[in-house]
Design a protein around this motif. Structure first.
Motif, mmCIF file in Angstrom:
data_model
loop_
_atom_site.group_PDB
_atom_site.id
_atom_site.type_symbol
_atom_site.label_atom_id
_atom_site.label_comp_id
_atom_site.label_asym_id
_atom_site.label_seq_id
_atom_site.Cartn_x
_atom_site.Cartn_y
_atom_site.Cartn_z
ATOM 1 N N UNK A 1 0.842 -1.194 0.000
ATOM 2 C CA UNK A 1 0.000 0.000 0.000
ATOM 3 C C UNK A 1 0.880 1.249 0.000
ATOM 4 N N UNK A 2 0.387 2.305 -0.626
ATOM 5 C CA UNK A 2 1.119 3.566 -0.675
ATOM 6 C C UNK A 2 1.477 3.997 0.747
ATOM 7 N N UNK A 3 2.754 4.232 0.988
ATOM 8 C CA UNK A 3 3.235 4.651 2.302
ATOM 9 C C UNK A 3 3.526 3.504 3.257
ATOM 10 N N UNK A 4 3.123 2.294 2.900
ATOM 11 C CA UNK A 4 3.357 1.136 3.776
ATOM 12 C C UNK A 4 4.838 0.757 3.760
ATOM 13 N N UNK A 5 5.314 0.292 4.919
ATOM 14 C CA UNK A 5 6.717 -0.076 5.068
ATOM 15 C C UNK A 5 6.797 -1.545 5.472
ATOM 16 N N UNK A 6 7.484 -2.356 4.665
ATOM 17 C CA UNK A 6 7.671 -3.776 4.948
ATOM 18 C C UNK A 6 9.143 -4.050 5.223
ATOM 19 N N UNK A 7 9.405 -4.829 6.267
ATOM 20 C CA UNK A 7 10.783 -5.189 6.559
ATOM 21 C C UNK A 7 11.293 -6.096 5.451
ATOM 22 N N UNK A 8 12.411 -5.730 4.867
ATOM 23 C CA UNK A 8 13.006 -6.492 3.783
ATOM 24 C C UNK A 8 14.307 -7.145 4.243
ATOM 25 N N UNK B 1 17.225 -4.161 9.853
ATOM 26 C CA UNK B 1 18.312 -3.281 10.259
ATOM 27 C C UNK B 1 19.074 -2.641 9.111
ATOM 28 N N UNK B 2 18.744 -3.032 7.874
ATOM 29 C CA UNK B 2 19.452 -2.504 6.715
ATOM 30 C C UNK B 2 18.504 -1.764 5.773
ATOM 31 N N UNK B 3 17.433 -2.479 5.337
ATOM 32 C CA UNK B 3 16.573 -1.915 4.306
ATOM 33 C C UNK B 3 15.138 -2.419 4.449
ATOM 34 N N UNK B 4 14.202 -1.514 4.242
ATOM 35 C CA UNK B 4 12.784 -1.852 4.169
ATOM 36 C C UNK B 4 12.268 -1.525 2.779
ATOM 37 N N UNK B 5 11.144 -2.129 2.435
ATOM 38 C CA UNK B 5 10.436 -1.760 1.214
ATOM 39 C C UNK B 5 9.312 -0.823 1.602
ATOM 40 N N UNK C 1 9.107 4.642 -5.978
ATOM 41 C CA UNK C 1 10.294 4.400 -5.157
ATOM 42 C C UNK C 1 9.947 3.357 -4.108
ATOM 43 N N UNK C 2 10.961 2.566 -3.677
ATOM 44 C CA UNK C 2 10.658 1.501 -2.733
ATOM 45 C C UNK C 2 11.751 1.140 -1.742
ATOM 46 N N UNK C 3 12.989 1.436 -2.009
ATOM 47 C CA UNK C 3 14.060 1.027 -1.096
ATOM 48 C C UNK C 3 14.304 2.110 -0.056
ATOM 49 N N UNK C 4 14.132 1.739 1.207
ATOM 50 C CA UNK C 4 14.362 2.684 2.296
ATOM 51 C C UNK C 4 15.434 2.110 3.205
ATOM 52 N N UNK C 5 16.586 2.781 3.246
ATOM 53 C CA UNK C 5 17.660 2.348 4.129
ATOM 54 C C UNK C 5 17.261 2.673 5.564
ATOM 55 N N UNK C 6 17.385 1.692 6.446
ATOM 56 C CA UNK C 6 16.953 1.899 7.833
ATOM 57 C C UNK C 6 18.119 2.179 8.772
ATOM 58 N N UNK C 7 19.351 1.975 8.309
ATOM 59 C CA UNK C 7 20.505 2.200 9.180
ATOM 60 C C UNK C 7 21.011 3.643 9.092
#
Length: 153
Positions: free
Chosen positions: A30-37, A40-44, A115-121
């Motif tokens: 979903x738009x704005x939703x964050x999934x753990x990928x 500690x490194x990257x989420x979608x 866009x989809x890759x979100x660095x979490x660190x």
């Protein structure tokens, strides 16, 4: 088969991969939703970027059409002009073209870039595969030009 043809086929495969991933994200997140990928490194995270890098120049669609077109013409010209010994330059330009075209397809078909890759660190902008292609291509091109300058070629 020449290296340039191989790089063009690879570029088409990269564009296809970018578009398939973006389609999957739109269909499954979903738009704005964050999934753990990668914990500690990257989420979608599905975002719609209506601007350029880091969401600057929001809503300037015609500006992006024009600049992307011009950038692809220039990159294509130098790709064709590159000598067979300039393989690093060819790879960099092929990546730049693949990234530019991947994001251009989004803008032309949807009016925004997925866009989809979100660095979490670290705190960094959300990006996509095409952005990665562009970034790596520009780094390769800069390194190639610096090496050429050092060699005096």
């Amino acid at each position: 088969m020449s290296r340039k043809v191989i790089l063009l086929v690879l570029g088409l495969a990269l564009i296809l991969g970018d578009q398939l991933l973006k389609s999957w994200v739109v269909d499954h997140i979903a738009l704005g939703e964050q999934l753990t990928f990668w914990p500690g490194i990257m989420d979608l995270t599905y975002l719609q970027n209506r601007g350029a890098a880091f969401s600057i120049l929001q809503g300037q669609v015609w500006f992006f059409f024009l600049t992307t077109f011009l950038a692809m013409v220039v990159a294509g010209y130098y790709f064709i002009k590159a000598k067979s010994s300039q393989w690093e330059r060819q790879v960099g330009l092929a990546l730049i073209m693949a990234g530019g075209i991947g994001n251009f397809i989004d803008r032309a078909s949807q009016g925004f870039v997925v866009d989809m890759f979100q660095l979490t660190f670290i705190d960094f902008a959300v990006f996509n595969l095409a952005d990665s292609y562009l970034t790596v291509g520009v780094v390769i091109l800069i390194l190639d030009l610096l090496r050429e300058d050092e060699d005096g070629v």
